[in-house]
Structure formats: C-alpha cells, structure tokens
Design a protein around this motif. Structure first.
Motif, PDB file in Angstrom:
ATOM      1  N   THR A 129       0.870  -1.176   0.000  1.00  0.00           N
ATOM      2  CA  THR A 129       0.000   0.000   0.000  1.00  0.00           C
ATOM      3  C   THR A 129       0.906   1.224   0.000  1.00  0.00           C
ATOM      4  N   THR A 130       0.657   2.161  -0.912  1.00  0.00           N
ATOM      5  CA  THR A 130       1.528   3.337  -0.873  1.00  0.00           C
ATOM      6  C   THR A 130       0.819   4.506  -0.192  1.00  0.00           C
ATOM      7  N   TYR A 131       1.627   5.260   0.543  1.00  0.00           N
ATOM      8  CA  TYR A 131       1.124   6.439   1.237  1.00  0.00           C
ATOM      9  C   TYR A 131       1.810   7.627   0.623  1.00  0.00           C
ATOM     10  N   SER A 132       1.204   8.768   0.831  1.00  0.00           N
ATOM     11  CA  SER A 132       1.947   9.964   0.472  1.00  0.00           C
ATOM     12  C   SER A 132       2.594  10.453   1.761  1.00  0.00           C
ATOM     13  N   LEU A 133       3.903  10.711   1.696  1.00  0.00           N
ATOM     14  CA  LEU A 133       4.606  11.190   2.884  1.00  0.00           C
ATOM     15  C   LEU A 133       3.970  12.510   3.341  1.00  0.00           C
ATOM     16  N   GLN A 134       3.528  13.278   2.344  1.00  0.00           N
ATOM     17  CA  GLN A 134       2.903  14.562   2.665  1.00  0.00           C
ATOM     18  C   GLN A 134       1.660  14.361   3.552  1.00  0.00           C
ATOM     19  N   GLN A 135       0.862  13.316   3.209  1.00  0.00           N
ATOM     20  CA  GLN A 135      -0.331  13.028   4.025  1.00  0.00           C
ATOM     21  C   GLN A 135       0.068  12.658   5.451  1.00  0.00           C
ATOM     22  N   GLN A 136       1.121  11.845   5.564  1.00  0.00           N
ATOM     23  CA  GLN A 136       1.597  11.454   6.894  1.00  0.00           C
ATOM     24  C   GLN A 136       2.037  12.684   7.670  1.00  0.00           C
ATOM     25  N   LEU A 137       2.733  13.577   6.951  1.00  0.00           N
ATOM     26  CA  LEU A 137       3.271  14.758   7.621  1.00  0.00           C
ATOM     27  C   LEU A 137       2.171  15.711   8.060  1.00  0.00           C
ATOM     28  N   GLN A 138       1.011  15.655   7.354  1.00  0.00           N
ATOM     29  CA  GLN A 138      -0.079  16.546   7.749  1.00  0.00           C
ATOM     30  C   GLN A 138      -0.535  16.285   9.182  1.00  0.00           C
ATOM     31  N   LYS A 139      -0.324  15.026   9.641  1.00  0.00           N
ATOM     32  CA  LYS A 139      -0.742  14.685  11.012  1.00  0.00           C
ATOM     33  C   LYS A 139       0.321  15.124  12.018  1.00  0.00           C
ATOM     34  N   ARG A 152       6.533  21.817   8.506  1.00  0.00           N
ATOM     35  CA  ARG A 152       6.163  20.611   7.752  1.00  0.00           C
ATOM     36  C   ARG A 152       6.718  20.618   6.327  1.00  0.00           C
ATOM     37  N   GLU A 153       6.686  21.779   5.692  1.00  0.00           N
ATOM     38  CA  GLU A 153       7.187  21.887   4.313  1.00  0.00           C
ATOM     39  C   GLU A 153       8.703  21.675   4.275  1.00  0.00           C
ATOM     40  N   LEU A 154       9.405  22.222   5.255  1.00  0.00           N
ATOM     41  CA  LEU A 154      10.862  22.016   5.314  1.00  0.00           C
ATOM     42  C   LEU A 154      11.170  20.534   5.515  1.00  0.00           C
ATOM     43  N   LEU A 155      10.418  19.911   6.421  1.00  0.00           N
ATOM     44  CA  LEU A 155      10.642  18.497   6.722  1.00  0.00           C
ATOM     45  C   LEU A 155      10.342  17.633   5.495  1.00  0.00           C
ATOM     46  N   HIS A 156       9.273  17.977   4.787  1.00  0.00           N
ATOM     47  CA  HIS A 156       8.895  17.216   3.594  1.00  0.00           C
ATOM     48  C   HIS A 156      10.018  17.292   2.549  1.00  0.00           C
ATOM     49  N   ALA A 187       9.537  16.710  -2.804  1.00  0.00           N
ATOM     50  CA  ALA A 187       8.773  17.909  -2.457  1.00  0.00           C
ATOM     51  C   ALA A 187       9.427  19.168  -3.020  1.00  0.00           C
ATOM     52  N   ALA A 188       8.596  20.197  -3.212  1.00  0.00           N
ATOM     53  CA  ALA A 188       9.110  21.506  -3.641  1.00  0.00           C
ATOM     54  C   ALA A 188       9.689  22.220  -2.422  1.00  0.00           C
ATOM     55  N   LYS A 189      10.473  23.273  -2.673  1.00  0.00           N
ATOM     56  CA  LYS A 189      11.047  24.057  -1.579  1.00  0.00           C
ATOM     57  C   LYS A 189       9.931  24.644  -0.714  1.00  0.00           C
ATOM     58  N   ALA A 190      10.184  24.782   0.573  1.00  0.00           N
ATOM     59  CA  ALA A 190       9.218  25.436   1.469  1.00  0.00           C
ATOM     60  C   ALA A 190       9.180  26.919   1.117  1.00  0.00           C
ATOM     61  N   GLN A 191       8.033  27.549   1.250  1.00  0.00           N
ATOM     62  CA  GLN A 191       7.922  28.975   0.938  1.00  0.00           C
ATOM     63  C   GLN A 191       7.746  29.795   2.208  1.00  0.00           C
ATOM     64  N   PHE A 192       8.615  30.750   2.426  1.00  0.00           N
ATOM     65  CA  PHE A 192       8.435  31.693   3.539  1.00  0.00           C
ATOM     66  C   PHE A 192       9.354  32.891   3.327  1.00  0.00           C
ATOM     67  N   ASP A 193       9.075  33.954   4.097  1.00  0.00           N
ATOM     68  CA  ASP A 193       9.891  35.165   3.960  1.00  0.00           C
ATOM     69  C   ASP A 193      10.912  35.242   5.078  1.00  0.00           C
ATOM     70  N   ALA A 194      12.151  35.465   4.687  1.00  0.00           N
ATOM     71  CA  ALA A 194      13.185  35.704   5.697  1.00  0.00           C
ATOM     72  C   ALA A 194      13.535  37.173   5.626  1.00  0.00           C
ATOM     73  N   THR A 195      13.736  37.800   6.778  1.00  0.00           N
ATOM     74  CA  THR A 195      14.053  39.228   6.750  1.00  0.00           C
ATOM     75  C   THR A 195      15.554  39.481   6.780  1.00  0.00           C
ATOM     76  N   ARG A 196      16.290  38.587   7.429  1.00  0.00           N
ATOM     77  CA  ARG A 196      17.737  38.806   7.556  1.00  0.00           C
ATOM     78  C   ARG A 196      18.460  37.491   7.787  1.00  0.00           C
ATOM     79  N   VAL A 197      19.644  37.363   7.226  1.00  0.00           N
ATOM     80  CA  VAL A 197      20.455  36.168   7.436  1.00  0.00           C
ATOM     81  C   VAL A 197      21.844  36.620   7.888  1.00  0.00           C
ATOM     82  N   THR A 198      22.285  36.117   9.043  1.00  0.00           N
ATOM     83  CA  THR A 198      23.575  36.560   9.590  1.00  0.00           C
ATOM     84  C   THR A 198      24.401  35.367  10.053  1.00  0.00           C
TER      85      THR A 198
END
Ligand SMILES: C=C(O[C@H]1C=CC=C(C(=O)O)[C@@H]1O)C(=O)O
Length: 386
Positions: free
Chosen positions: A3-13, A152-156, A98-109
C-alpha cells in the motif's frame, strides 16, 4: 501488493510537538508520543538505564524512544516515548520529491562572522601545531530571521531529497524544534549486527558531473582529508574493538554523495559481543567522535567551549531511537537547524587539522549549510553574506 502512502499526508498529522525520524529504510512518525522526562545525567550510560526503565514500563512492546541528546551529554536530553509508533518501510511511500518550502526571511547573519570564524580556525591551527591536539571541529551558525517558519514543508523537502541519509524533527523545550538531514550514522544495532559510518573530509557538490568527479578523486588523494578521516575511523575502531566481535574496518574510505556535499566515508561493521550493549550504550563508547569534537577528545572539547561564541545545544549531539531490546539507530546531529520564536538557526562545522586553510574551512561550513538552505526559497540566501 504494497500500500503506498503519500509522505505529505503522513506529515499533515505531524506537528512540531511530534517526533519524526526517517532512515534510508524506514520512517518513524510518532504522533502518539509523550515526553520521557530524563533529567540531565552525567553519562549516556545513565540515560540508557532510564530509557530502558521507561520502555519496559510502557504497555506496548512496539514502543520506541525517539529523540536527541546534546553535544554536551551533561545537558538535558529531548526524548519522547512513542507508543504504538507508526513505523513504515520506505517502499510504502510515494517517491515524489517535495518543492522548496515557501516563507519570507528578513535577515540572514553568520554568527560568528565569516572573518571571525577564519580567525578561530587560524588560532586552532596554531594550537594544533603546538601539539596539544591533532584535530578540532569548529562550527558557526546562520541566524535566519523569519516571522514564521513552515516546519512541515521544510521536513517534507528534507525527507524526500536526502533519501540515503537520516531526516529528523524533534520537539525541544520552549516550543523549539530540531530539524535536519544527517548523512552520518554513529551506530546502528539490529539484533546482533552493528554498523557505524564515520564521515570526515568534504568537498562541495556542484551537480556538474566532471567537477564532482574531480572533487571525489581529489578527496581520495588528499593527505589533509585522509588524515582528518583516519582520526575518526581510528577512534571508532579503538572504542568499539574491546566490546564487539568480528569488527571489520575497510582499509581505505569510499566516497559518499549527499544532496550538497561529497565526503570520505567508511562503513564499519561488527557483531554484538558478550556484554550485548544496547544501541545507546554503543553510542556512549563513541560520542562525541572526532567528526564533531576532535582528538584527543578532552583537549578538543575544552578548546571548542573556549573558542566557539555560541552554545551548540543539540547540534553535534546524537539523534535517533531505541526499542526495549536495545535495537536502534543513532546518528550524528549535523546538517540541521533549530526553529525558534524569531526564525531558524542553522549549524555547520568543519574538522580543523594542522594543514587547514581558514578561508577553505569557512567555505566548507558555507557548503554544509546548503543541506538546510536547499529546502528554502532562493531569496533567503540573498538576505545576508555568509
Ligand atoms: C561537523 C560537520 O560535519 C562533520 C561530518 C562530516 C564531515 C566533516 C568534515 O569534513 O569536516 C565533519 O567532521 C557538520 O556538517 O556540521
């Protein structure tokens, strides 16, 4: 039929409160878990004792304890008892990346700054030349400020792009989360069989075939990298030797490709000896290896405490699981980050030996951040110099 699962579905929990640990062959999703309150102990041997007590007291013979133990083992471990854990063979998952996670970063140091890190390397090379140690692993962090981090997106992304490695997400105190994808197996015990996979000696992976092939060939010839690697393998061999049977250590390393790096790698195998040590007791013989600390251990540990301007916390510690029979896998907590209230802190270190060149070691740590940065939008890397 599987039986195949989608890892994304598992991660939703899965939330940041749950443990997740994916090896090259199986995935533990601990959505029904409870914290095991193991206080800071003086040794991994006493952590092992307390873990065994908790596992034997659990009303479930499938229960495992999953979690992370800091670099400095006298500090508080972050462990969860996963009863009735969902443990799936990886064939049960769909392969889609999975695609890259989407978020805004304001600064990286970078902390310490790249210049400061190079000065730290320079000072350590001088110390090595004076003879108090042969190797020390120095690290720096990358502070990514972001209003929210999509765990979750980063982990996926990490779980689907590092299928030969070990992807993990472990809840920490103060609503913080440890997240990463390590290539380095400290120790695995499965019945009588023991495997360790020390890694040291690195080049950046470019995905340009000819360039990567040349880097791999160069690594296999590099006196500096072979020396750095040999220090780790020799320590693993010496530490395991008296406690196991049929220890096999290949005479020379092989090449391991991760998603962002090329490494020298040695797969060590053995069988459980008379003492029948658990996976964590075996880890206790090894941690911290010179892949994250140095040689001799005490001199390197105290040099790190003096020279690094931040607390490693769980970085360069160990992360994994163990069952009531002592079977389990513990990996070195590298290629990781910590999600916290104001963003994400990434960690990366490099082995320093007598012939290390500060600028090259700074570049190497920059390349190692990439395992985590690959999971993030390209724009994150434009928000600061590192
Ligand atoms: C300390 C790290 O990597 C270790 C593991 C593999 C190669 C290493 C190296 O070549 O220096 C390091 O010893 C890290 O990724 O932060």
């Amino acid at each position: 039929m599987i039986t195949t699962y989608s890892l994304q579905q598992q991660l939703q929990k899965l939330s940041t409160k749950h443990v997740f640990f994916k090896t090259p062959t199986k995935t533990i999703v601990g959505t029904a878990c409870s914290a095991v309150n193991i206080p800071a102990c003086h040794s991994l041997a006493s952590v092992n004792e307390r873990m065994m007590k908790a596992l034997h007291a659990a009303d479930d013979d499938q229960a495992v304890i999953v979690g992370a133990i800091p670099f400095d083992i006298t500090k508080q471990p972050a462990l969860q008892l996963a009863s009735h854990p969902q443990i799936e063979a990886n064939e049960a998952y769909e392969e889609e990346r999975a695609a890259k996670a989407q978020f805004d970063a304001t600064r990286v140091t970078s902390y310490p700054s790249r210049t400061k890190f190079e000065a730290m390397v320079d000072a350590s090379v001088k110390q090595i030349k004076q003879g108090s140690m042969t190797k020390v692993v120095l690290a720096r962090t990358l502070e990514i400020e972001a209003p929210s981090v999509p765990h979750r997106e980063l982990l996926h992304y990490l779980a689907t792009h590092n299928d030969k490695g070990y992807t993990y997400s472990i809840p920490l105190a103060n609503n913080e989360t440890l997240l990463g994808a390590s290539p380095e197996l400290l120790i695995k015990r499965e019945g009588n069989r023991i495997t360790a996979n020390p890694i040291a000696g690195s080049r950046k992976r470019t995905y340009v075939e000819a360039v990567d092939a040349a880097s791999a060939a160069e690594l296999m010839q590099s006196a500096k990298d072979l020396h750095e690697h040999r220090i780790v393998v020799e320590m693993v061999k010496q530490a395991l030797g008296p406690h196991v049977k049929n220890l096999h250590v290949p005479a020379s390393p092989s090449i391991l490709y991760t998603d962002s790096m090329i490494h020298l790698s040695t797969v060590v195998t053995a069988e459980v000896g008379e003492e029948a040590l658990s996976s964590l007791e075996l880890a206790n013989l090894l941690h911290p290896t010179p892949a994250v600390c140095g040689q001799p251990r005490e001199a390197a540990f105290s040099a790190i405490q003096k020279i690094e301007p931040f607390d490693r916390g769980y970085f360069a510690g160990i992360v994994g699981y163990m069952d009531a029979a002592g079977n389990g896998e513990w990996v070195v907590t590298i290629r990781c980050g910590k999600i916290h209230a104001t963003g994400l802190t990434l960690y990366a270190g490099a082995g320093i030996v007598e012939t290390s060149v500060p600028a090259e070691e700074a570049c190497e740590t920059g390349a190692k951040f990439q395992t985590m940065l690959n999971a993030m939008p390209e724009e994150v890397t434009t928000k600061g110099e590192f």
